[in-house]
Design an enzyme around this catalytic site. Sequence first.
Site, PDB file in Angstrom:
ATOM      1  N   TYR A 164      49.738  -2.575  22.109  1.00  0.00           N
ATOM      2  CA  TYR A 164      49.573  -1.477  21.150  1.00  0.00           C
ATOM      3  C   TYR A 164      50.456  -1.616  19.918  1.00  0.00           C
ATOM      4  CZ  TYR A 164      53.221   1.301  23.782  1.00  0.00           C
ATOM      5  OH  TYR A 164      54.350   1.754  24.408  1.00  0.00           O
ATOM      6  N   GLU A 165      50.145  -0.804  18.913  1.00  0.00           N
ATOM      7  CA  GLU A 165      50.710  -0.918  17.556  1.00  0.00           C
ATOM      8  C   GLU A 165      50.414  -2.281  16.937  1.00  0.00           C
ATOM      9  OE1 GLU A 165      51.378   1.711  16.292  1.00  0.00           O
ATOM     10  OE2 GLU A 165      51.695   2.907  18.087  1.00  0.00           O
ATOM     11  N   GLY A 166      49.253  -2.793  17.212  1.00  0.00           N
ATOM     12  CA  GLY A 166      48.848  -4.107  16.716  1.00  0.00           C
ATOM     13  C   GLY A 166      49.152  -5.152  17.770  1.00  0.00           C
TER      14      GLY A 166
END
Length: 605
Positions: free
Chosen positions: A443-445
């Site tokens: 997550y968050e890229g």
Amino acid sequence: MAQQLADRRDVDFVLFEQLKVQELSEKYEKYGDFNKKTIELILKEARNLAINEILPTNKIGDDVGVKLEDGKVYVPEEFHKVYELLKEGEWIGMAESPEWGGQGMPRSVAMAADNYFIGANPSFQIYMGLTVGAGHLIEAFGTDEQKKLFLKKLYTGEWAGTMLLTEPQAGSDVGALTTTAVKNDDGTYSITGNKIFITGGDQNFTENIIHPVLARIEGAPPGTDGISLFIVPKYWVNEDGSLGEFNDVVCTGIEEKMGLHGSATCSLALGGKGKCRGLLLGQENKGMREMFLMMNMARLLVGSQGAAMASASYLEAVNYARERIQGRHLKNLRDKSAPAVPIIQHPDVRRMLMYMKVYVEALRSLLWYVGLLEDLKRVTDSEEEKEKYQNIIDVLIPICKGYGSDRSYEVTNLGVQVFGGYGYTKEYPMEQFVRDCRITMIYEGTNGIQAMDLLGRKLGLKKGKAFMDVMGEIQKTVGEAKAIDALKPFAEELEKALTKLGEVAQTIGGKAMSAEILTAFAHAYPFMEVVGDVVMAWMLLWRAVVAVKALEKAKKKDIAFYNGQIKNIEYFIYSILPITMGKMNMILNMKDTVASIDEDSFGGK
């Protein structure tokens, strides 16, 4: 008594000896209240709160999880008590301005305190991290009225915050979002759309949740150029700050996840009944640029999450290895009368513990160093210095998040291995560390996106100056270490790697801007790994420079610790860096295999 979550001696070493954060109070009025004695008290209180109150909720959160009933999410009951303790202690907005309900402490110190909270229960602490991130957006881009309405409520923890980017059809391609915003006569916007994978999208320990939402205003350009950012409260906030009607933000589902069971990962429907309103935050069509502020902080938080879990796993493993008696010492293997020994005396266990140790400690230094740069950026009057600090931060963010979460996951995985069969059971916390840590790589890229960011944006940032600023800081440490006889061989090896990294960066950067772009980006991930390895070696060499100097007048109780710092860099230089050099050779050779293989050749049809 065996330590938990983070090694106290190492925490003190990084803050006070390596980074010298206590000097902030001596040099800058902004941090005048945070001298060494005060920081030590903060850390002591954070550690006690984490171990005594938060840690017992971690397994409960994993076993019980969150529940969705009638469109509302309920967290484990035990989370409520610890949330109130964090609010009462003003731990949520530690580094934020006292004007808005924060404590105003240095970011580096706040990260050290938060390290204990995250390690104690990462699925609980993430609610707080996102709340502060939402506040940062409003503080940076909000109007005076918006700041008055929302900031203090967020930084004090009375309300919570989230980040609404991802949509079912778009995934990581944020520009493909379909959530719409239609301007109303009163200046608000009617918001309609669906968001998925929203951490903390709903919960029941705050009376309101403030959602920063990416949406496209009617008639705006396609792609990221047409995205705007909006403040969308769960309950509308009236002009006097009181809560109004429910704002038509409904949780339609929660994910059943591999880990972080205490963290609500929600699907949200906005405006399903046509009654969802939002306030424009910042400028029209500049939402993606604005959201990057929160995304960078969120990525730093994810790196910190992984490192905190790795730290907790390492201490569990090393303590277990000291206590678990199994097998004769290798030198007495043929002596059937020889006693069994603690497994920490077995070479392969020591190999695993050494690997865990160097990454836990190097990542701690890296993350808090970035925090210190944020502190220095706040107080410097020099625009040149401010730009340099930001350059270094920008380059290191994908290393903190991408490389850092990769290595943290490896550490938790090895933690299970040290425990053997017991590590695979729920009797011990080791398997939960692995499950909880795994999401940090996604997550968050995803970490592949972090690698693309490093190659596609950060390598060429400011015409390459940002990357060169990082290399310049590494070279400073190399130069200092070369002047110390005990460290000179290690410094020379790192210097070779740094020189080669410059060649690699130039080669892959050139190909990324050529017809060979696909081949270049097929090597973006290995490029992130070699940059990360060099940065780790830098952190460990920096630590060793401090340790060698400290040994000259060290107390007896500190000698083993300082010698351990020298062993860290010795291990990394001779056991890890040669592999790094091999990866650099692979990148320089840059075969197009991955880019050129026919899709049908992957099989499976």
